[in-house]
Design a protein around this motif. Structure first.
Motif, PDB file in Angstrom:
ATOM      1  N   HIS A  14       0.957  -1.184  -0.020  1.00 45.95           N
ATOM      2  CA  HIS A  14       0.112   0.120   0.153  1.00 45.95           C
ATOM      3  C   HIS A  14       0.890   1.293   0.154  1.00 45.95           C
ATOM      4  CE1 HIS A  14      -3.322  -2.740   1.105  1.00 45.95           C
ATOM      5  NE2 HIS A  14      -2.598  -2.919   2.241  1.00 45.95           N
ATOM      6  N   ASP A  15       0.378   2.485  -0.555  1.00 45.60           N
ATOM      7  CA  ASP A  15       0.953   3.631  -0.359  1.00 45.60           C
ATOM      8  C   ASP A  15       0.457   4.306   0.850  1.00 45.60           C
ATOM      9  OD1 ASP A  15      -1.372   4.681  -0.951  1.00 45.60           O
ATOM     10  OD2 ASP A  15      -0.791   5.349  -3.072  1.00 45.60           O
ATOM     11  N   MET A  16       1.420   5.221   1.286  1.00 46.56           N
ATOM     12  CA  MET A  16       1.032   6.044   2.480  1.00 46.56           C
ATOM     13  C   MET A  16      -0.435   6.573   2.355  1.00 46.56           C
ATOM     14  SD  MET A  16       2.973   5.328   4.989  1.00 46.56           S
ATOM     15  CE  MET A  16       2.182   6.379   6.234  1.00 46.56           C
ATOM     16  N   ASP A  17      -0.661   7.027   1.324  1.00 41.29           N
ATOM     17  CA  ASP A  17      -1.929   7.942   1.203  1.00 41.29           C
ATOM     18  C   ASP A  17      -3.139   7.003   1.677  1.00 41.29           C
ATOM     19  OD1 ASP A  17      -0.735  10.164   0.112  1.00 41.29           O
ATOM     20  OD2 ASP A  17      -0.734   9.656  -2.204  1.00 41.29           O
ATOM     21  N   ARG A  18      -3.147   5.625   1.114  1.00 40.28           N
ATOM     22  CA  ARG A  18      -4.172   4.701   1.579  1.00 40.28           C
ATOM     23  C   ARG A  18      -4.232   4.693   2.967  1.00 40.28           C
ATOM     24  NH1 ARG A  18      -5.835  -1.005  -1.377  1.00 40.28           N
ATOM     25  NH2 ARG A  18      -7.672  -1.280  -0.082  1.00 40.28           N
ATOM     26  N   ILE A  19      -2.992   4.349   3.738  1.00 38.40           N
ATOM     27  CA  ILE A  19      -3.022   4.091   5.294  1.00 38.40           C
ATOM     28  C   ILE A  19      -3.352   5.465   5.855  1.00 38.40           C
ATOM     29  CG2 ILE A  19      -1.448   3.858   7.071  1.00 38.40           C
ATOM     30  CD1 ILE A  19       0.274   2.064   5.046  1.00 38.40           C
ATOM     31  N   GLU A  20      -2.990   6.555   5.310  1.00 40.19           N
ATOM     32  CA  GLU A  20      -3.229   7.968   6.133  1.00 40.19           C
ATOM     33  C   GLU A  20      -4.639   8.310   5.901  1.00 40.19           C
ATOM     34  OE1 GLU A  20      -0.600  10.522   4.146  1.00 40.19           O
ATOM     35  OE2 GLU A  20       1.319   9.794   5.464  1.00 40.19           O
ATOM     36  N   SER A  21      -5.278   7.829   4.686  1.00 38.33           N
ATOM     37  CA  SER A  21      -6.766   8.133   4.633  1.00 38.33           C
ATOM     38  C   SER A  21      -7.903   7.462   5.437  1.00 38.33           C
ATOM     39  CB  SER A  21      -7.077   8.028   3.106  1.00 38.33           C
ATOM     40  OG  SER A  21      -7.128   6.630   2.585  1.00 38.33           O
ATOM     41  N   GLN A  22      -7.326   6.401   6.082  1.00 40.38           N
ATOM     42  CA  GLN A  22      -8.322   5.556   6.908  1.00 40.38           C
ATOM     43  C   GLN A  22      -8.792   6.012   7.842  1.00 40.38           C
ATOM     44  OE1 GLN A  22      -9.465   2.514   5.286  1.00 40.38           O
ATOM     45  NE2 GLN A  22      -8.146   3.409   3.800  1.00 40.38           N
ATOM     46  N   ASN A  23      -8.176   6.702   8.958  1.00 40.55           N
ATOM     47  CA  ASN A  23      -8.481   7.345  10.126  1.00 40.55           C
ATOM     48  C   ASN A  23      -9.575   6.694  10.764  1.00 40.55           C
ATOM     49  OD1 ASN A  23      -7.254   9.821   9.499  1.00 40.55           O
ATOM     50  ND2 ASN A  23      -9.001  10.547   8.152  1.00 40.55           N
ATOM     51  N   MET A  24      -9.164   5.229  11.517  1.00 42.84           N
ATOM     52  CA  MET A  24      -9.851   4.435  12.131  1.00 42.84           C
ATOM     53  C   MET A  24      -9.410   4.378  13.635  1.00 42.84           C
ATOM     54  SD  MET A  24     -10.248   1.195   9.659  1.00 42.84           S
ATOM     55  CE  MET A  24      -8.457   0.938   9.016  1.00 42.84           C
ATOM     56  N   ASP A  25     -10.373   4.043  14.267  1.00 43.08           N
ATOM     57  CA  ASP A  25      -9.699   3.797  15.912  1.00 43.08           C
ATOM     58  C   ASP A  25      -9.010   2.368  15.984  1.00 43.08           C
ATOM     59  OD1 ASP A  25     -11.684   1.563  15.798  1.00 43.08           O
ATOM     60  OD2 ASP A  25     -12.965   2.443  17.361  1.00 43.08           O
ATOM     61  N   ALA A  26      -8.500   2.155  17.290  1.00 41.06           N
ATOM     62  CA  ALA A  26      -7.737   1.121  17.512  1.00 41.06           C
ATOM     63  C   ALA A  26      -8.319  -0.396  17.194  1.00 41.06           C
ATOM     64  CB  ALA A  26      -7.375   0.976  19.099  1.00 41.06           C
ATOM     65  N   ASP A  27      -9.638  -0.564  17.444  1.00 42.46           N
ATOM     66  CA  ASP A  27     -10.378  -1.797  17.269  1.00 42.46           C
ATOM     67  C   ASP A  27     -10.356  -1.781  15.581  1.00 42.46           C
ATOM     68  OD1 ASP A  27     -10.815  -2.503  19.684  1.00 42.46           O
ATOM     69  OD2 ASP A  27     -12.583  -1.234  19.965  1.00 42.46           O
ATOM     70  N   ALA A  28     -10.736  -0.991  14.835  1.00 43.25           N
ATOM     71  CA  ALA A  28     -10.684  -1.102  13.550  1.00 43.25           C
ATOM     72  C   ALA A  28      -9.478  -1.285  12.783  1.00 43.25           C
ATOM     73  CB  ALA A  28     -11.377   0.058  12.975  1.00 43.25           C
ATOM     74  N   TRP A  29      -8.412  -0.747  13.323  1.00 41.72           N
ATOM     75  CA  TRP A  29      -7.073  -1.152  12.885  1.00 41.72           C
ATOM     76  C   TRP A  29      -6.679  -2.445  13.251  1.00 41.72           C
ATOM     77  CZ3 TRP A  29      -5.044   1.252   9.204  1.00 41.72           C
ATOM     78  CH2 TRP A  29      -4.913   2.579   8.858  1.00 41.72           C
ATOM     79  N   LYS A  30      -6.930  -2.935  14.394  1.00 39.82           N
ATOM     80  CA  LYS A  30      -6.503  -4.254  14.677  1.00 39.82           C
ATOM     81  C   LYS A  30      -7.397  -5.301  13.700  1.00 39.82           C
ATOM     82  CE  LYS A  30      -6.800  -7.398  18.647  1.00 39.82           C
ATOM     83  NZ  LYS A  30      -7.265  -7.658  20.115  1.00 39.82           N
ATOM     84  N   VAL A  31      -8.461  -5.169  13.318  1.00 37.12           N
ATOM     85  CA  VAL A  31      -9.401  -6.048  12.391  1.00 37.12           C
ATOM     86  C   VAL A  31      -8.490  -5.893  11.042  1.00 37.12           C
ATOM     87  CG1 VAL A  31     -11.393  -6.319  11.283  1.00 37.12           C
ATOM     88  CG2 VAL A  31     -11.677  -5.757  13.587  1.00 37.12           C
ATOM     89  N   THR A  32      -8.461  -4.689  10.573  1.00 36.33           N
ATOM     90  CA  THR A  32      -7.534  -4.359   9.493  1.00 36.33           C
ATOM     91  C   THR A  32      -6.303  -5.096   9.354  1.00 36.33           C
ATOM     92  OG1 THR A  32      -8.628  -2.206   9.103  1.00 36.33           O
ATOM     93  CG2 THR A  32      -6.811  -2.610   7.867  1.00 36.33           C
ATOM     94  N   VAL A  33      -5.485  -4.970  10.461  1.00 35.06           N
ATOM     95  CA  VAL A  33      -4.195  -5.464  10.543  1.00 35.06           C
ATOM     96  C   VAL A  33      -3.936  -7.007  10.468  1.00 35.06           C
ATOM     97  CG1 VAL A  33      -2.000  -5.849  11.885  1.00 35.06           C
ATOM     98  CG2 VAL A  33      -2.966  -3.640  11.536  1.00 35.06           C
TER      99      VAL A  33
END
Length: 102
Positions: A56-75
């Motif tokens: 992924h490029d950083m733009d994709r990561i930076e545009s997500q704006n998720m809380d810790a629970d959502a990031w945990k699911v994504t990771v």
């Protein structure tokens, strides 16, 4: 003549035994276990830059704006797709992403 051959054979055997007794013993080293290696502190930013950016490029990561629970699911989903992150690495990445891109 047979006694000379016998004596020669005995002397050769004694010489071989002596030669093997005097040879240096090979040093056997045990492999280093992970318990003996002091772990470096986990750096979520470095892990994101090395693991996430490979797909992924950083733009994709930076545009997500998720809380810790959502990031945990994504990771966790990315690990299932092949991201090479240990469970400790995953926690460091989630913590970094949740703080940096809430």
């Amino acid at each position: 003549m047979n006694s000379k051959l016998f004596l020669l054979a005995v002397l050769m055997c004694l010489w071989l035994i002596g030669a093997t007794q005097c040879s240096p013993t090979p040093v056997v080293t045990e492999p280093i276990t992970t318990a003996e290696i002091s772990p470096l502190p986990l750096d979520g930013k470095s892990l994101v830059e090395t693991q996430c950016i490979s797909c992924h490029d950083m733009d994709r990561i930076e545009s997500q704006n998720m809380d810790a629970d959502a990031w945990k699911v994504t990771v966790a989903r990315m690990v299932k797709k092949g991201a090479e992150l240990s469970s400790e690495d995953q926690m460091a990445v989630v913590e970094y992403l949740a703080k940096t891109y809430p």
